[in-house]
Design an enzyme around this catalytic site. Sequence first.
Site, short mmCIF file in Angstrom:
data_model
loop_
_atom_site.label_atom_id
_atom_site.label_comp_id
_atom_site.label_asym_id
_atom_site.label_seq_id
_atom_site.Cartn_x
_atom_site.Cartn_y
_atom_site.Cartn_z
N LYS A 1 0.83 -1.21 0.00
CA LYS A 1 0.00 0.00 0.00
C LYS A 1 0.86 1.26 0.00
O LYS A 1 2.02 1.24 0.40
CB LYS A 1 -0.91 0.00 1.24
N ASP A 2 0.26 2.37 -0.45
CA ASP A 2 0.94 3.65 -0.48
C ASP A 2 1.52 3.99 0.89
O ASP A 2 0.91 3.69 1.92
CB ASP A 2 -0.03 4.77 -0.88
N LYS A 3 2.68 4.65 0.88
CA LYS A 3 3.28 5.06 2.15
C LYS A 3 2.54 6.27 2.72
O LYS A 3 1.99 6.20 3.82
CB LYS A 3 4.77 5.41 1.96
#
Length: 438
Positions: free
Chosen positions: A85-87
């Site tokens: 997932k996106d940081k």
Amino acid sequence: MEVPKIEKQIGIDLYSTDTDGLGGQLRQEVEDFIVKEITNREEEQEGKYLILELVKRDWDTHHLTRTLAKILQISQKRISVAGTKDKRALTTQKISVFDIDAQEIEKIHLKDIELKVLGRSRKSVELGDLWGNNFRITIRNITHSSEETHKLLEKTTNEILAQGGVPNFFGIQRFGSVRPVTHLVGKAIVEGDFEKAALFYIAEPFPDEPEETKEARQFVKETRDFKEGLKTYPLHLGHERAMMNHLIANPDDFAGAFLVLPKNLYRMFVHGYQSYIYNTVLCRRIEKGLPLNEAVEGDIVCFKNEFGLPDSSKTEQVTSETVIAMNRLIKRNRAFITAPLPGYTTEFASGIPGEIEQAVLKELKVPLQGFNIEKVPEMSSKGTRREVLLQVEPKFEVGEDELNPGKSKAVLEFMLPKGSYATTVLREYMKVDPLQMS
């Protein structure tokens, strides 16, 4: 509208909507980018795997699993996720930990991390469990008034709905946001030139990099002095440094230099090259006026799997006899038009779609047999096909931007299947440089 230069470098040279862009910026706050995983898993109370719900804020997935493994004093390999997932986002997903008691989770006290025990399972959380993701994304700092913003959002949304979605491009993340070099390295590998590929990855400077990094790369590019270059390369360029160390110890073993990298990274280079070719084919199809949600004779379609998602392992070529029936299936989301991610045994379309594909291969001088990489067989790719339309039905809200007085904000909500990029949808609304969306 003219697309940014950096998108042209990755094979994207058009928008599918004709509206003006909103502009604006993403991720001014972490909570402006909310992602919730969609999975079909139902957990039980028995099994070797402990299943947890993970809510993380502003954490890199790999960094987090390393940290959890250290706290739990276990191998990182015992922790698995369905997707990275996106940081800089607030994300929710399932993770599994092999052979551990639920009480052990009480040891974990990390800032911006919540872990909730869901149950146990005989099966770890894996990529196949991921159906897609729900997104709730706030675009801030829009200079238009709220009324103008609403009109633009409405018009763009209507165009997207009329098309059945947006072109299923590979976004800038696939190639490297600041330094889109992945596909260029992959091209050199497929052409059999590992020296060129290694030097491209290690030493090709890009405009948006810090000045000291550009200077370090330029020095190695001009001198090929890896030993001296290591003295100036920033420590965070760990992959490049590892390759240079290998080349100091093993001069001219450029293929071997790639093998010091993590397998998922060195395989990304060939995938990046395939993605660039795919993006180019998809743009040519749109420019030619061929629809993305209606097949023509010669198209290759794939069919949905048990979860209703496109399955590129099941394909069929559309003929004059089957085109009407196939388009019925496409309207019912049971079949999907595809374009090639070329490899050494790829199936290509015929008719007009096939002419487009062959023209791109000829223009880009793609050596298909080069995807069978004898020096590093793990990099080889037979090729596959990918659906050309990213089906999406965005909903939106508009309001005053409380963080930027006098500006407006837009909140977009949509669901995407796995393997697709939220920025592919957002670019149609914002029409800005991809770095403003990273």
